[in-house]
Design a protein around this motif. Sequence first.
Motif, PDB file in Angstrom:
ATOM      1  N   LEU A  15       0.814  -1.206   0.000  1.00 28.58           N
ATOM      2  CA  LEU A  15       0.000   0.000   0.000  1.00 28.58           C
ATOM      3  C   LEU A  15       0.845   1.253   0.000  1.00 28.58           C
ATOM      4  CD1 LEU A  15      -2.657  -1.184   2.569  1.00 28.58           C
ATOM      5  CD2 LEU A  15      -2.959  -0.958   0.116  1.00 28.58           C
ATOM      6  N   ALA A  42      -3.966   2.267  -2.718  1.00 25.94           N
ATOM      7  CA  ALA A  42      -5.011   2.405  -1.701  1.00 25.94           C
ATOM      8  C   ALA A  42      -4.568   3.446  -0.673  1.00 25.94           C
ATOM      9  CB  ALA A  42      -5.277   1.059  -1.047  1.00 25.94           C
ATOM     10  N   GLU A  44      -6.159   5.717   1.183  1.00 27.15           N
ATOM     11  CA  GLU A  44      -6.874   5.857   2.453  1.00 27.15           C
ATOM     12  C   GLU A  44      -6.448   4.775   3.443  1.00 27.15           C
ATOM     13  OE1 GLU A  44     -11.043   6.004   1.588  1.00 27.15           O
ATOM     14  OE2 GLU A  44     -10.961   8.123   1.061  1.00 27.15           O
ATOM     15  N   VAL A  45      -6.263   3.551   2.954  1.00 28.44           N
ATOM     16  CA  VAL A  45      -5.799   2.465   3.817  1.00 28.44           C
ATOM     17  C   VAL A  45      -4.370   2.753   4.269  1.00 28.44           C
ATOM     18  CG1 VAL A  45      -5.360  -0.022   3.983  1.00 28.44           C
ATOM     19  CG2 VAL A  45      -7.340   0.809   2.708  1.00 28.44           C
ATOM     20  N   THR A  46      -3.555   3.233   3.350  1.00 29.34           N
ATOM     21  CA  THR A  46      -2.182   3.602   3.693  1.00 29.34           C
ATOM     22  C   THR A  46      -2.169   4.669   4.779  1.00 29.34           C
ATOM     23  OG1 THR A  46      -1.423   3.092   1.455  1.00 29.34           O
ATOM     24  CG2 THR A  46       0.000   4.504   2.788  1.00 29.34           C
ATOM     25  N   ALA A 130      -8.665  -4.912   6.486  1.00 24.46           N
ATOM     26  CA  ALA A 130      -8.557  -4.211   5.202  1.00 24.46           C
ATOM     27  C   ALA A 130      -7.214  -4.496   4.539  1.00 24.46           C
ATOM     28  CB  ALA A 130      -8.748  -2.706   5.398  1.00 24.46           C
ATOM     29  N   ALA A 134      -6.925  -6.542   1.070  1.00 25.16           N
ATOM     30  CA  ALA A 134      -6.308  -5.895  -0.091  1.00 25.16           C
ATOM     31  C   ALA A 134      -5.404  -6.840  -0.861  1.00 25.16           C
ATOM     32  CB  ALA A 134      -5.532  -4.659   0.356  1.00 25.16           C
ATOM     33  N   CYS A 147      -3.302  -6.178  -4.582  1.00 28.27           N
ATOM     34  CA  CYS A 147      -4.282  -5.452  -3.767  1.00 28.27           C
ATOM     35  C   CYS A 147      -5.575  -5.417  -4.545  1.00 28.27           C
ATOM     36  CB  CYS A 147      -3.825  -4.032  -3.492  1.00 28.27           C
ATOM     37  SG  CYS A 147      -2.416  -3.957  -2.401  1.00 28.27           S
ATOM     38  N   THR A 149      -9.063  -4.743  -2.959  1.00 32.87           N
ATOM     39  CA  THR A 149     -10.183  -3.942  -2.493  1.00 32.87           C
ATOM     40  C   THR A 149     -10.108  -2.507  -2.981  1.00 32.87           C
ATOM     41  OG1 THR A 149      -9.068  -3.480  -0.419  1.00 32.87           O
ATOM     42  CG2 THR A 149     -10.625  -5.324  -0.446  1.00 32.87           C
ATOM     43  N   ARG A 150      -8.946  -1.958  -2.988  1.00 31.61           N
ATOM     44  CA  ARG A 150      -8.666  -0.640  -3.548  1.00 31.61           C
ATOM     45  C   ARG A 150      -7.338  -0.845  -4.244  1.00 31.61           C
ATOM     46  NH1 ARG A 150      -9.950   4.413  -0.806  1.00 31.61           N
ATOM     47  NH2 ARG A 150      -9.653   4.979  -2.926  1.00 31.61           N
ATOM     48  N   CYS A 152      -3.723  -1.391  -5.877  1.00 28.19           N
ATOM     49  CA  CYS A 152      -2.417  -0.778  -5.693  1.00 28.19           C
ATOM     50  C   CYS A 152      -1.385  -1.611  -6.440  1.00 28.19           C
ATOM     51  CB  CYS A 152      -2.059  -0.666  -4.217  1.00 28.19           C
ATOM     52  SG  CYS A 152      -1.828  -2.243  -3.397  1.00 28.19           S
TER      53      CYS A 152
END
Length: 157
Positions: A15, A42, A44-46, A130, A134, A147, A149-150, A152
């Motif tokens: 991420l 990703a 936001e996850v990062t 999450a 990912a 990854c 889900t979002r 990367c």
Amino acid sequence: MMKAIAIVGRSLALLVGGAAFAETSAPTQNGFGGPVHDGQPALEVTAALVKAGGGAERFSFATALVSMLGEKTVNAEVAKLNKQYGKEEVTTFLDGMTFAVKAGLKRAAEAGVKLPAAPTDLKGIKLAEALVSAGTVADGTWWSGYCSTRPCRMPFT
């Protein structure tokens, strides 16, 4: 538990590091033999992971793990791993993950990537899930270098 910690660690490296390489071409197979998703990082996850680890300047993988899994769980697992692999090996792993995230953040900043604010609801177990999600492909296999889900990218392939 070590598998979960390793998965979380590899996912966070994806991420964070992937943000710096989002505009480069990527291979279709990662260094572990699995697929590579070539979408956007990703962020936001990062951002949530970085926040869990103490922020960009003071990031610590150990702090992030405690934030996600709880101090009791992490301390018990680290004690078990110290007995199994030796304290030096465990410390090297934790320090290596801290370095990987900090290096990824540095590369991302150099590439002009700015992290958004961390979502307020993405913390603790939800963040750990999450990160694992990912890296999980449609057939349920978790791959370092992927990854879903979002999307990367994996910069280390």
